[in-house]
Design an enzyme around this catalytic site. Structure first.
Site, PDB file in Angstrom:
ATOM      1  N   ARG A 276      -4.590   1.437 -13.463  1.00 51.61           N
ATOM      2  CA  ARG A 276      -3.222   1.668 -12.993  1.00 51.61           C
ATOM      3  C   ARG A 276      -2.582   0.398 -12.444  1.00 51.61           C
ATOM      4  O   ARG A 276      -3.180  -0.329 -11.659  1.00 51.61           O
ATOM      5  CB  ARG A 276      -3.206   2.760 -11.920  1.00 51.61           C
ATOM      6  CG  ARG A 276      -1.804   3.182 -11.548  1.00 51.61           C
ATOM      7  CD  ARG A 276      -1.651   4.642 -11.327  1.00 51.61           C
ATOM      8  NE  ARG A 276      -2.787   5.276 -10.686  1.00 51.61           N
ATOM      9  CZ  ARG A 276      -2.866   6.592 -10.488  1.00 51.61           C
ATOM     10  NH1 ARG A 276      -1.895   7.371 -10.891  1.00 51.61           N
ATOM     11  NH2 ARG A 276      -3.916   7.105  -9.894  1.00 51.61           N
TER      12      ARG A 276
ATOM     13  N   HIS B  39     -14.733   2.163 -15.460  1.00 51.17           N
ATOM     14  CA  HIS B  39     -14.561   1.495 -14.172  1.00 51.17           C
ATOM     15  C   HIS B  39     -15.773   0.637 -13.814  1.00 51.17           C
ATOM     16  O   HIS B  39     -15.785  -0.036 -12.792  1.00 51.17           O
ATOM     17  CB  HIS B  39     -14.326   2.567 -13.091  1.00 51.17           C
ATOM     18  CG  HIS B  39     -13.895   2.039 -11.774  1.00 51.17           C
ATOM     19  ND1 HIS B  39     -14.692   2.096 -10.645  1.00 51.17           N
ATOM     20  CD2 HIS B  39     -12.748   1.433 -11.379  1.00 51.17           C
ATOM     21  CE1 HIS B  39     -14.049   1.565  -9.610  1.00 51.17           C
ATOM     22  NE2 HIS B  39     -12.868   1.153 -10.025  1.00 51.17           N
TER      23      HIS B  39
ATOM     24  N   ARG C  76      -9.817  -5.029 -14.155  1.00 49.49           N
ATOM     25  CA  ARG C  76      -8.696  -5.852 -13.701  1.00 49.49           C
ATOM     26  C   ARG C  76      -9.191  -7.292 -13.651  1.00 49.49           C
ATOM     27  O   ARG C  76     -10.337  -7.545 -13.309  1.00 49.49           O
ATOM     28  CB  ARG C  76      -8.216  -5.456 -12.299  1.00 49.49           C
ATOM     29  CG  ARG C  76      -7.838  -4.007 -12.120  1.00 49.49           C
ATOM     30  CD  ARG C  76      -7.302  -3.765 -10.707  1.00 49.49           C
ATOM     31  NE  ARG C  76      -7.272  -2.358 -10.366  1.00 49.49           N
ATOM     32  CZ  ARG C  76      -6.281  -1.527 -10.664  1.00 49.49           C
ATOM     33  NH1 ARG C  76      -5.249  -1.986 -11.349  1.00 49.49           N
ATOM     34  NH2 ARG C  76      -6.322  -0.263 -10.307  1.00 49.49           N
TER      35      ARG C  76
ATOM     36  N   ARG D 232     -13.858   2.893   3.935  1.00 49.66           N
ATOM     37  CA  ARG D 232     -12.717   2.029   4.220  1.00 49.66           C
ATOM     38  C   ARG D 232     -11.405   2.794   4.303  1.00 49.66           C
ATOM     39  O   ARG D 232     -10.604   2.606   5.193  1.00 49.66           O
ATOM     40  CB  ARG D 232     -12.577   0.950   3.148  1.00 49.66           C
ATOM     41  CG  ARG D 232     -11.494  -0.075   3.459  1.00 49.66           C
ATOM     42  CD  ARG D 232     -11.079  -0.880   2.238  1.00 49.66           C
ATOM     43  NE  ARG D 232     -10.191  -0.131   1.367  1.00 49.66           N
ATOM     44  CZ  ARG D 232     -10.219  -0.164   0.052  1.00 49.66           C
ATOM     45  NH1 ARG D 232     -11.134  -0.881  -0.570  1.00 49.66           N
ATOM     46  NH2 ARG D 232      -9.363   0.529  -0.678  1.00 49.66           N
TER      47      ARG D 232
ATOM     48  N   TYR E  34     -11.369  -9.865  -1.457  1.00 49.44           N
ATOM     49  CA  TYR E  34     -12.061  -8.583  -1.517  1.00 49.44           C
ATOM     50  C   TYR E  34     -13.536  -8.809  -1.237  1.00 49.44           C
ATOM     51  O   TYR E  34     -14.155  -9.703  -1.808  1.00 49.44           O
ATOM     52  CB  TYR E  34     -11.941  -7.959  -2.913  1.00 49.44           C
ATOM     53  CG  TYR E  34     -10.638  -7.278  -3.222  1.00 49.44           C
ATOM     54  CD1 TYR E  34      -9.444  -7.674  -2.626  1.00 49.44           C
ATOM     55  CD2 TYR E  34     -10.584  -6.240  -4.144  1.00 49.44           C
ATOM     56  CE1 TYR E  34      -8.248  -7.060  -2.937  1.00 49.44           C
ATOM     57  CE2 TYR E  34      -9.380  -5.615  -4.463  1.00 49.44           C
ATOM     58  CZ  TYR E  34      -8.221  -6.029  -3.857  1.00 49.44           C
ATOM     59  OH  TYR E  34      -7.043  -5.412  -4.175  1.00 49.44           O
TER      60      TYR E  34
ATOM     61  N   HIS F 174     -14.687  -3.614  -0.130  1.00 53.56           N
ATOM     62  CA  HIS F 174     -14.587  -3.015  -1.461  1.00 53.56           C
ATOM     63  C   HIS F 174     -15.940  -2.660  -2.057  1.00 53.56           C
ATOM     64  O   HIS F 174     -15.999  -1.942  -3.056  1.00 53.56           O
ATOM     65  CB  HIS F 174     -13.843  -3.996  -2.385  1.00 53.56           C
ATOM     66  CG  HIS F 174     -13.387  -3.411  -3.668  1.00 53.56           C
ATOM     67  ND1 HIS F 174     -13.949  -3.739  -4.893  1.00 53.56           N
ATOM     68  CD2 HIS F 174     -12.413  -2.524  -3.944  1.00 53.56           C
ATOM     69  CE1 HIS F 174     -13.334  -3.083  -5.854  1.00 53.56           C
ATOM     70  NE2 HIS F 174     -12.398  -2.329  -5.312  1.00 53.56           N
TER      71      HIS F 174
ATOM     72  N   ASN G  20       0.824  -1.209   0.000  1.00 55.74           N
ATOM     73  CA  ASN G  20       0.000   0.000   0.000  1.00 55.74           C
ATOM     74  C   ASN G  20       0.859   1.262   0.000  1.00 55.74           C
ATOM     75  O   ASN G  20       0.580   2.230  -0.711  1.00 55.74           O
ATOM     76  CB  ASN G  20      -0.913   0.022   1.226  1.00 55.74           C
ATOM     77  CG  ASN G  20      -2.042  -0.981   1.151  1.00 55.74           C
ATOM     78  OD1 ASN G  20      -2.240  -1.635   0.131  1.00 55.74           O
ATOM     79  ND2 ASN G  20      -2.788  -1.109   2.233  1.00 55.74           N
TER      80      ASN G  20
END
Length: 688
Positions: free
Chosen positions: A410, A440, A379, A565, A473, A593, A52
């Site tokens: 990214r 997204h 992703r 979060r 997640y 998430h 992170n």
């Protein structure tokens, strides 16, 4: 326990985004300090913290550094000048690095050794182990090392981002001045070399450091010191000038390797003169140094997590097949018949991704009645994705197979480029989205030929189509054949793949068109109601307009419960500003998430929304997001159950103090552990 960001920073109205991000990482680090957890679980959170922090410096600090160097005026809502933000970030980073080192040296490493997983120093090895390591070095390490001299004839080499390096001080008998060299630790080698006992490990950099005489024969090795460089990874791409977006991003990925250095990590043993030399070569000042009195790059502790004994880990959770899908046979049309009976809400990782969302797409590729499959890929797994394979299989069967691949995700750009090329080669229709907007949304559409005509089946989710992260997640998805949703998704995919400017959706809320206005409208509705109540669960809350709307709601007496979060720029509980707002964060076994929005009261009824969007300007204004108003009663009941437990948790929850920006653990009262409770509910649903 309290995790505090540097005091005195931020306006009276907003908290600083960068420091809030670091406060989240501090909460992750606090899990590594939790002595109630098994030692490998604590080591895992050291690794998560390290990753992170690396991403934070790569994504955020480069921009701050550039602004500070150019003397740019601040444009951030908190009104902190860039130079002041940068100084605070670096100070906080050193404090957290000190805490990370302390935890590793005093608790994690000794505890692992006592549990049968020992990290050794060179001096700990016996004669047999020395012989084993010497042979390992000769066979596996030496052939892939490339020592680079640093002198007038050999300029300072490029140091790739996040690589682990040794700088070596050498004496040449034929010269009076010491010589410098750099040795990069090959990233493809295991970080920890397992010794013959199977329970003892030696860091690879220690192996290399103690065999340097082999690399520099005839030289005397005086000193060797570890260092690591982090570079800016924020790609600036002019999409409107790109003739081929895929090729443009591929070219920019090469630039990322040479981005401006933003951080230099050192061990405290490095002498000042050598640190100053590195800083000069990297064009950094001394404030960019983070000193780590422990192994650099603790993200590699994942290797030990996988190698360690089961008793040092939490019991592994295996996601369960959702009850309505558990009774189905293997026929490819079975899941569609079940969805036709009513919407199915799936909650990962409690509900199996493989047996629900992945099956939905894989079975569609096998079903002769399916005519088209369309999926947005942001992703997915690094390995061969079953969903990618299903799209290829569908194209080979002459179905319309469409993949909307977001090349600008990214750190997944390279994988998505390779994926896009493979899909195109197989005959899948691949699109890269809209100029200026990142796609997204997490949506999939299947079109089937059935009695009476065509029928559309859909999945709308909060998480990526990634079977690996779906196990760690926490995410939500709804499988539906609601005609309005199907029509909306058809229009959305047409917009993403063609020239459609359609934005009149019957049910879906789509950013950047209809999502922000609808959220603003729902907040205002609660302000106007006598019993207004807003509950929101997101990853990040930094959008100033919505923060101000929540402040207005609080001023009107509306209760606002926010479950955030990570990053939160809103100040809760400030008299006269946010008296009726509470902010909490859940940080624990699974990464929270999902995004859920609830507006209303028991007397007036509730509006439930779920989807891919966080409350950030980028999500609401610069991304294509899809949020679904949830109308199915069973799904609404599940969402309410999730929110109730989120707000009741007193084991993993933290609360934000809006006065000083600090986070503190919620006091334990009822012993509610959200992840344990939701696991148990998943078991009970399946048993029923």
């Amino acid at each position: 326990m309290t995790e505090t960001s540097p005091a005195g920073l931020g306006s009276a109205r907003y908290l600083n985004r960068e420091l809030s991000t670091m406060s989240f990482n501090a909460r992750v680090l606090a899990i590594a300090a939790d002595k109630r957890r098994p030692l490998l679980e604590r080591a895992k959170f050291l690794a998560i913290y390290a990753t992170n922090t690396d991403e934070f410096f790569q994504k955020r600090v480069g921009s701050l550094l550039e602004q500070a160097r150019t003397g740019a005026e601040t444009v951030s809502p908190d009104q902190i000048p860039p130079a002041e933000q940068l100084a605070a970030v670096r100070t906080y980073a050193q404090q957290l690095a000190d805490r990370q080192s302390e935890l590793f040296n005093d608790e994690i490493a000794p505890g692992l050794a006592a549990g049968g997983l020992e990290l050794c120093a060179w001096s700990d090895l016996d004669a047999d182990e020395h012989a084993y390591v010497a042979e390992y070095f000769d066979d596996q390490v030496f052939p892939v090392l490339t020592p680079l001299a640093i002198d007038p004839g050999h300029p300072f080499p490029h140091i790739s981002s996040l690589s682990l390096n040794l700088v070596v001080v050498l004496h040449d008998p034929g010269r009076s001045r010491p010589q410098l060299a750099r040795v990069k630790v090959p990233p493809l080698l295991d970080r920890f070399v397992r010794l013959p006992s199977g329970t003892r490990f030696l860091p690879i950099e220690v192996v290399i450091a103690n065999n340097l005489d082999t690399l520099f024969p005839g030289m005397v090795v005086h000193e060797r010191h570890q260092f690591r460089v982090t570079r800016n990874a924020d790609l600036a791409i002019r999409e409107d000038e790109a003739e081929d977006l895929l090729e443009t991003i591929a070219d920019h990925l090469l630039e990322r390797r040479f981005g401006r250095a933003v951080r230099l990590e050192l061990r405290p043993s490095m002498p000042d003169w050598l640190a100053e030399r590195l800083l000069r070569e990297l064009d950094l000042d001394a404030s960019a140094v983070t000193t780590v009195d422990a192994p650099l790059d603790m993200s590699d502790l994942w290797q030990l997590y996988g190698a360690g004994p089961e008793e040092l880990r939490d019991p592994r959770w295996e996601p369960l097949v959702p009850p309505r899908l558990a009774r189905l046979d293997d026929a490819p049309d079975a899941i569609f018949a079940e969805i036709a009976r009513g919407d199915i809400l799936v909650h990962h990782p409690y509900d199996s991704f493989d047996a629900s969302v992945q099956r939905f797409i894989v079975d569609a590729s096998r079903d002769p009645a399916v005519l088209a499959i369309k999926v947005s890929i942001y992703r997915t797994t690094e390995q061969e994705s079953p969903i990618v394979e299903a799209l290829i299989r569908a194209a080979e069967a002459d179905k319309q197979a469409v993949a909307m691949v977001e090349l600008k995700a990214r750190f997944d750009e390279e994988a998505n480029i390779q994926r896009a090329r493979r899909l195109e080669d197989a005959g899948v229709h691949v699109a890269y989205g809209l100029i200026g907007l990142k796609t997204h949304s997490k949506v999939a559409l299947v079109v089937r030929a059935e009695d009476g005509g065509l029928r559309r089946y859909a999945h709308i989710g909060t998480g990526n189509y990634n079977p690996s992260t779906a196990k760690i997640y926490e995410d939500l998805g709804i499988l539906t054949c609601d005609p309005a949703v199907g029509r909306d998704l058809s229009q959305l995919f047409n917009m993403l793949t063609g020239y459609s400017r359609h934005d009149d959706y019957r049910k879906l809320l789509v950013a950047p068109r209809s999502l922000r206005p609808r959220l603003t409208e729902l907040v205002q509705r609660e302000i106007d109601a006598d019993d207004g109540h807003i509950v929101v669960k997101v990853n990040n809350l930094v959008d100033v307009d919505l923060i101000d709307a929540f402040y207005d709601a609080s001023h009107a007496g509306t209760r606002v419960d926010l479950i955030v979060r990570s990053v939160c720029s809103l100040r809760p509980g400030v008299p006269g500003l946010s008296d009726h707002i509470r902010v909490r964060s859940i940080v624990g076994d699974f990464l929270e998430h999902s995004r859920i929005f609830r507006f209303g009261s028991q007397d007036r009824g509730y509006d439930y929304l779920m989807g891919s969007a966080d409350l950030m300007a980028r999500n609401l204004d610069r991304r294509v997001e899809a949020v679904l108003p949830v109308t199915d009663e069973d799904a609404r009941a599940r969402l309410q159950q999730i929110l109730d437990i989120e707000l009741a948790d007193d084991q993993l929850a933290w609360e934000l103090d809006g006065q000083d920006g600090s986070w503190h653990r919620v006091a334990e009262r009822d012993g509610v552990h959200i992840h344990d409770r939701l696991r148990q509910l998943a078991i009970e649903r399946l048993q029923r």
